[in-house]
Structures are given as C-alpha cells and as structure tokens.
Design a protein around this motif. Sequence first.
Motif, short mmCIF file in Angstrom:
data_model
loop_
_atom_site.label_atom_id
_atom_site.label_comp_id
_atom_site.label_asym_id
_atom_site.label_seq_id
_atom_site.Cartn_x
_atom_site.Cartn_y
_atom_site.Cartn_z
N ILE A 104 -3.99 4.21 1.44
CA ILE A 104 -2.77 4.51 0.70
C ILE A 104 -2.82 5.97 0.27
CG2 ILE A 104 -1.31 3.87 -1.24
CD1 ILE A 104 -1.81 1.66 0.92
N GLY A 105 -1.91 6.77 0.82
CA GLY A 105 -1.89 8.20 0.54
C GLY A 105 -2.47 8.99 1.70
N THR A 106 -1.71 9.14 2.77
CA THR A 106 -2.18 9.83 3.96
C THR A 106 -2.47 11.29 3.69
OG1 THR A 106 -0.72 8.40 5.26
CG2 THR A 106 -1.65 10.32 6.38
N GLY A 107 -1.58 11.93 2.93
CA GLY A 107 -1.73 13.36 2.68
C GLY A 107 -1.74 14.14 3.97
N SER A 108 -2.81 14.91 4.19
CA SER A 108 -2.93 15.73 5.40
C SER A 108 -3.35 14.92 6.61
CB SER A 108 -3.96 16.83 5.16
OG SER A 108 -5.27 16.26 5.06
N GLY A 109 -3.94 13.74 6.38
CA GLY A 109 -4.47 12.93 7.47
C GLY A 109 -5.96 13.09 7.70
N ILE A 155 5.69 10.47 1.26
CA ILE A 155 6.43 11.72 1.47
C ILE A 155 6.58 11.93 2.98
CG2 ILE A 155 6.47 14.20 1.07
CD1 ILE A 155 4.70 13.69 -1.42
N GLU A 156 7.79 11.81 3.47
CA GLU A 156 8.02 11.80 4.92
C GLU A 156 7.51 13.07 5.60
OE1 GLU A 156 11.59 10.94 8.17
OE2 GLU A 156 12.05 11.04 6.02
N GLU A 157 7.72 14.22 4.99
CA GLU A 157 7.28 15.47 5.62
C GLU A 157 5.76 15.50 5.82
OE1 GLU A 157 7.34 20.26 4.65
OE2 GLU A 157 8.95 19.00 3.86
N LEU A 158 5.01 15.05 4.82
CA LEU A 158 3.56 15.01 4.94
C LEU A 158 3.12 13.99 5.99
CD1 LEU A 158 2.28 15.24 1.24
CD2 LEU A 158 2.36 17.04 2.97
N GLY A 159 3.75 12.81 5.97
CA GLY A 159 3.38 11.78 6.92
C GLY A 159 3.64 12.20 8.35
N THR A 160 4.77 12.84 8.58
CA THR A 160 5.11 13.30 9.92
C THR A 160 4.14 14.37 10.40
OG1 THR A 160 7.45 12.78 9.55
CG2 THR A 160 6.94 14.33 11.33
N SER A 161 3.80 15.30 9.50
CA SER A 161 2.85 16.36 9.84
C SER A 161 1.48 15.77 10.16
CB SER A 161 2.74 17.37 8.70
OG SER A 161 1.75 18.34 8.97
N ALA A 172 6.15 4.91 3.82
CA ALA A 172 6.58 3.79 2.98
C ALA A 172 5.97 3.95 1.59
CB ALA A 172 6.14 2.46 3.60
N ASP A 173 6.30 3.02 0.70
CA ASP A 173 5.70 2.94 -0.63
C ASP A 173 4.34 2.26 -0.49
OD1 ASP A 173 4.89 2.44 -3.22
OD2 ASP A 173 6.69 1.34 -3.82
N GLY A 174 3.30 3.04 -0.57
CA GLY A 174 1.96 2.52 -0.36
C GLY A 174 1.49 1.53 -1.41
N THR A 175 2.11 1.55 -2.59
CA THR A 175 1.67 0.62 -3.63
C THR A 175 1.97 -0.83 -3.25
OG1 THR A 175 3.73 0.66 -4.93
CG2 THR A 175 2.10 2.40 -5.38
N GLU A 176 2.83 -1.03 -2.25
CA GLU A 176 3.11 -2.38 -1.78
C GLU A 176 2.23 -2.78 -0.59
OE1 GLU A 176 7.04 -4.01 -2.58
OE2 GLU A 176 7.80 -2.00 -2.09
N GLY A 177 1.32 -1.87 -0.21
CA GLY A 177 0.43 -2.15 0.90
C GLY A 177 1.18 -2.18 2.22
N LEU A 178 0.62 -2.92 3.17
CA LEU A 178 1.23 -3.05 4.49
C LEU A 178 0.93 -4.48 4.96
CD1 LEU A 178 2.79 -1.10 6.37
CD2 LEU A 178 0.62 -0.70 7.56
N ILE A 202 2.29 7.19 -6.92
CA ILE A 202 3.70 6.96 -7.25
C ILE A 202 4.23 5.78 -6.45
CG2 ILE A 202 6.00 7.98 -7.31
CD1 ILE A 202 3.99 9.38 -9.13
N GLY A 203 4.95 4.87 -7.12
CA GLY A 203 5.55 3.75 -6.41
C GLY A 203 5.81 2.57 -7.32
N LYS A 204 6.27 1.50 -6.73
CA LYS A 204 6.66 0.30 -7.48
C LYS A 204 5.50 -0.26 -8.30
CE LYS A 204 8.57 -4.35 -6.81
NZ LYS A 204 9.09 -5.35 -5.81
N HIS A 205 4.29 -0.22 -7.76
CA HIS A 205 3.13 -0.77 -8.46
C HIS A 205 2.19 0.33 -8.94
CE1 HIS A 205 4.24 -4.84 -7.17
NE2 HIS A 205 4.55 -4.27 -6.01
N GLY A 206 2.71 1.54 -9.08
CA GLY A 206 1.93 2.66 -9.58
C GLY A 206 2.69 3.36 -10.69
N TYR A 207 2.61 4.67 -10.72
CA TYR A 207 3.37 5.45 -11.68
C TYR A 207 4.78 5.70 -11.15
CZ TYR A 207 -0.87 6.48 -14.35
OH TYR A 207 -1.99 6.38 -15.12
#
Length: 216
Positions: A83-88, A110-116, A135-141, A209-214
Amino acid sequence: MHEDERGQLIERLRRYGYVTDRKVLEAMGSVPREEFLPADQRRLAYQDTPLSIGKGQTISAPHMVGMMLDALELRPGMKVLEIGTGSGYHASLMGYLVRPNGRVYTVERIEELGTSARGTLERLGFGDVVEVVIADGTEGLKEHAPYDRILVTAAAPSVPQPLKEQLADGGRLLLPLGTRAMQELVMVTRHGDEYRRQELGGVMFVPLIGKHGYRD
C-alpha cells in the motif's frame, strides 16, 4: 559512478546491521535506486536519506527500506500486497525477492505517481512480477487476497480492517502506526482469528490517506 556508490551503501547497511538477509542485500545491490528518482535527485540516490518524489511523497531512506524487507522475510513464490507505491522502488525489490512464481500487487492513490512507477517498473524488467493499481490502498485489493505479506509505506492511525481481513493465516502485515508526528513501526502476524502485534521502533512516514486512514 552510481554502481560504486550503490556498492558502498550496501556495505554500510550490512556492516552496521541494518540489513542481515543476504538476499535483501543482493536485491538492493542489483536494483538501481536512481532510476526511481526525479532527474534532479539522482545524484543523491545513494545517500542514506529519504528523498522527495513529488506530490508531497517521498522515497524512504535505504536503511529503512532494508530493515522493512528484512522484517518481512520475503521468499520466492509469495504473494505480496503493498500500500503506497510511490516511486515503485520498494515494489521492485519485493518483486526481486519473490521471483520466481511470486507476485507483488502495489496500490497507489495518486494517479501520476502510479503511472510513473508502472513505467519505471516495466522498463527495468519487473512488469511480469509487479502490478500497479490506482486506488484507495486503505481498502486493500480484495480480488487477489489472501496475501502472504502486506506492506504499508505510509503511517496509519490504526490497522485498516480490510488489510487484516486480506492477510493470509500465518501472514505478516508491516506498517507504521501513530499520529502524523509520532509513529511506531508495527508487525502484525495473523494466527487464525488472532492478530499479534510487535513494535519494531520509532519511524516517520507520510500519512496514509483514505477511507480507513487519515482524511486528506
């Protein structure tokens, strides 16, 4: 030049005991951290410090990355959720460690970070083992659960319930817990319906950040 600096960093991580798993050291010595950084930050790639990747997010200091990977005890064939890809970068190291036959699903809000990150991972040859989801990572996958390991790379106020539910029996969930100003790295291990917690030390991460986070 980067290869020499990378080797020196890996040796420091080993010498000072930040990383003890030989395979983790091998992964960090093989994956080029500079490729996951903005162009103006690449000269700092092998300083042991967090660095900005834009959008208010950071790439963790190498010693913290190594310590977290050590604690997870990743092995070939495991299925991992990040949860939280960031740079990858972290996802690439986990992909290296779960090959062959393993899989890493990494979620970025954050779509821009995920795409990069997706582009970088594919360019470096990790497209077959790491899948990036926006997606909202606080909901898992849920569609790929259960997971042998779950790693959260941002600080949550509490353990998100969906992540607990998506953790395999015997699995490990590693995440920073606490306030935006004071956090503890916590390992949660599932034993049936019981979840055991172990505190691993103070840390400082950006908020989850997300539904189950801040809330943003």
